[in-house]
Design a protein around this motif. Structure first.
Motif, PDB file in Angstrom:
ATOM      1  N   LYS A 246      13.151  30.088  71.860  1.00 14.86           N
ATOM      2  CA  LYS A 246      13.275  28.675  71.614  1.00 14.86           C
ATOM      3  C   LYS A 246      12.223  27.808  72.287  1.00 14.86           C
ATOM      4  O   LYS A 246      12.103  26.926  71.607  1.00 14.86           O
ATOM      5  N   ASP A 247      11.222  28.506  73.039  1.00 18.73           N
ATOM      6  CA  ASP A 247      10.469  27.752  73.615  1.00 18.73           C
ATOM      7  C   ASP A 247       9.118  27.893  72.938  1.00 18.73           C
ATOM      8  O   ASP A 247       8.409  28.686  72.948  1.00 18.73           O
ATOM      9  N   ILE A 248       8.613  26.712  72.216  1.00 17.89           N
ATOM     10  CA  ILE A 248       7.610  26.731  71.367  1.00 17.89           C
ATOM     11  C   ILE A 248       6.479  26.550  72.210  1.00 17.89           C
ATOM     12  O   ILE A 248       5.371  26.827  71.531  1.00 17.89           O
ATOM     13  N   ASN A 249       6.376  26.369  73.498  1.00 14.56           N
ATOM     14  CA  ASN A 249       5.247  26.037  74.267  1.00 14.56           C
ATOM     15  C   ASN A 249       4.848  27.686  74.768  1.00 14.56           C
ATOM     16  O   ASN A 249       3.789  27.492  75.513  1.00 14.56           O
ATOM     17  N   PRO A 252       2.928  33.249  71.695  1.00 10.57           N
ATOM     18  CA  PRO A 252       3.314  33.733  70.550  1.00 10.57           C
ATOM     19  C   PRO A 252       3.751  35.108  71.071  1.00 10.57           C
ATOM     20  O   PRO A 252       4.811  35.928  70.411  1.00 10.57           O
ATOM     21  N   ARG A 255       7.138  35.211  72.712  1.00 10.43           N
ATOM     22  CA  ARG A 255       8.181  34.897  71.957  1.00 10.43           C
ATOM     23  C   ARG A 255       8.555  36.008  70.977  1.00 10.43           C
ATOM     24  O   ARG A 255       9.555  36.314  70.558  1.00 10.43           O
ATOM     25  N   PHE A 277      15.074  31.363  63.689  1.00 13.13           N
ATOM     26  CA  PHE A 277      13.580  31.427  63.895  1.00 13.13           C
ATOM     27  C   PHE A 277      12.929  32.216  63.008  1.00 13.13           C
ATOM     28  O   PHE A 277      11.537  32.502  63.160  1.00 13.13           O
ATOM     29  N   ASP A 280      10.337  29.857  61.700  1.00 16.08           N
ATOM     30  CA  ASP A 280       9.485  29.138  62.754  1.00 16.08           C
ATOM     31  C   ASP A 280       8.027  29.190  62.332  1.00 16.08           C
ATOM     32  O   ASP A 280       7.495  29.878  61.631  1.00 16.08           O
ATOM     33  N   GLU A 282       5.234  29.344  63.737  1.00 18.21           N
ATOM     34  CA  GLU A 282       4.485  30.403  64.093  1.00 18.21           C
ATOM     35  C   GLU A 282       4.777  31.747  63.542  1.00 18.21           C
ATOM     36  O   GLU A 282       5.529  32.351  63.772  1.00 18.21           O
ATOM     37  N   SER A 286       7.978  34.106  63.285  1.00 15.79           N
ATOM     38  CA  SER A 286       8.780  34.227  62.257  1.00 15.79           C
ATOM     39  C   SER A 286       8.860  35.636  61.615  1.00 15.79           C
ATOM     40  O   SER A 286      10.082  36.061  61.155  1.00 15.79           O
TER      41      SER A 286
END
Length: 320
Positions: A246-249, A252, A255, A277, A280, A282, A286
């Motif tokens: 969930k952390d877009i910061n 990648p 994640r 996601f 997403d 990114e 995704s």
């Protein structure tokens, strides 16, 4: 690291081999279909599968490109070294792809790879790539120390059938391993060794230590922790992995591993998060969700995600 997939050896017809190579490189195919071909090719040997995987390291999909480099390392294909060197040196490629090329060079383990890795260790602009080079150099050095008179490694094979970037630490308690893993002053190789030892130990105490290391400063280490939690498939990790996805910061590559691990755990909450996601912005994230969902769908239907034995004709398994 990449998605977890099976490790078998196969012989296939020339037509099947061509089908798999063409499917891997067909950019009109869904990413999940291309991954099915990639996972099948990883179980083959020879110039055509190698050439297809090498070509895939330059794909527009950074996720697929990094997985192809990972596969070449897991295959320990020394004929792929020149291509992996070229990938590592190409700063136009995404750091996740260069990182995987460096890790593959470490997995192949040839002494001739040392100068290539040392060069990128000091010159690559991405910290995760430099750290991977440091790790790969340590792995090659460590392998030299544990070879028998025939040049074969005396390190025990991973119970998870993976060529790991570091040998698991030996003769340490779980508390000691936890201390090393969480120590920001220890070398990357020492921390990876502790991580793989904890993975092999298993049990609640080890899992807790591994989850706690998701707070490490190094994105490279965090991504490896995600990979290991995917191997362990322990539901205790779901909440922490969900927070990372969930952390877009977050990086990648971290994640991506969280998504893959959630796909391995595969409870209803994990699946719902992957579906969310898969949209997403990114692509590395995704596409990871898309592949994880597809793998899960095949698993639940009792079918193999890999193409061998499926649409590709005349595949025969050979005992490994």
């Amino acid at each position: 690291m990449g998605f977890n997939s099976s490790e078998n050896s196969f012989t296939v017809s020339a037509a099947t081999e061509k089908f798999l190579c063409d499917r891997l490189l067909d950019q009109n195919q869904p990413i999940s279909e291309r991954f099915r071909a990639l996972f099948s090719l990883r179980n083959l040997r020879g110039p055509r599968p190698r050439s297809a995987l090498i070509a895939a390291t330059r794909d527009n999909s950074n996720l697929l490109a990094h997985e192809a480099a990972f596969a070449l390392g897991q295959m320990q294909d020394s004929d792929a070294v020149p291509a992996l060197e070229a990938v590592l040196n190409d700063l136009s490629l995404h750091p996740i792809v260069r990182h995987e090329a460096a890790e593959a060079l470490g997995a192949i383990g040839s002494e001739t790879n040392v100068p290539l890795l040392k060069k990128s260790l000091t010159s690559d602009p991405a910290q995760e790539v430099r750290e991977t080079c440091e790790l790969a150099l340590s792995r090659i050095e460590e392998q030299k120390k544990v070879q028998n008179s025939d040049g074969e490694s005396m390190v025990e094979s991973s119970p998870f059938l993976s060529i790991d970037p570091a040998a698991p630490a030996s003769c340490s308690s779980i508390d000691e391993l936890r201390e090393v893993l969480l120590d920001e002053e220890k070398s990357m190789y020492q921390r990876y060794s502790a991580l793989f030892a904890l993975r092999n130990h298993g049990g609640d105490k080890s899992i807790t230590a591994i989850i706690d290391s998701l707070g490490a400063k190094s994105a490279l280490l965090r991504h490896e922790v995600g990979y290991v939690l995917g191997q362990l498939q322990n539901k205790t990790a779901s909440a922490a992995l969900s927070m990372i996805l969930k952390d877009i910061n977050e990086h990648p590559m971290v994640r991506h591993e969280a998504a893959e691990a959630l796909g391995s755990i595969a409870d209803d909450q994990c699946v719902a998060l992957l579906e969310e996601f898969a949209k997403d912005p990114e692509p590395i994230v995704s596409e990871s969700c898309e592949v994880a969902l597809s793998m899960l769908e095949f698993e639940r239907s009792g079918k193999s995600f890999e193409y061998l034995f499926m649409q590709a004709p005349q595949a025969e398994e050979v005992s490994s």
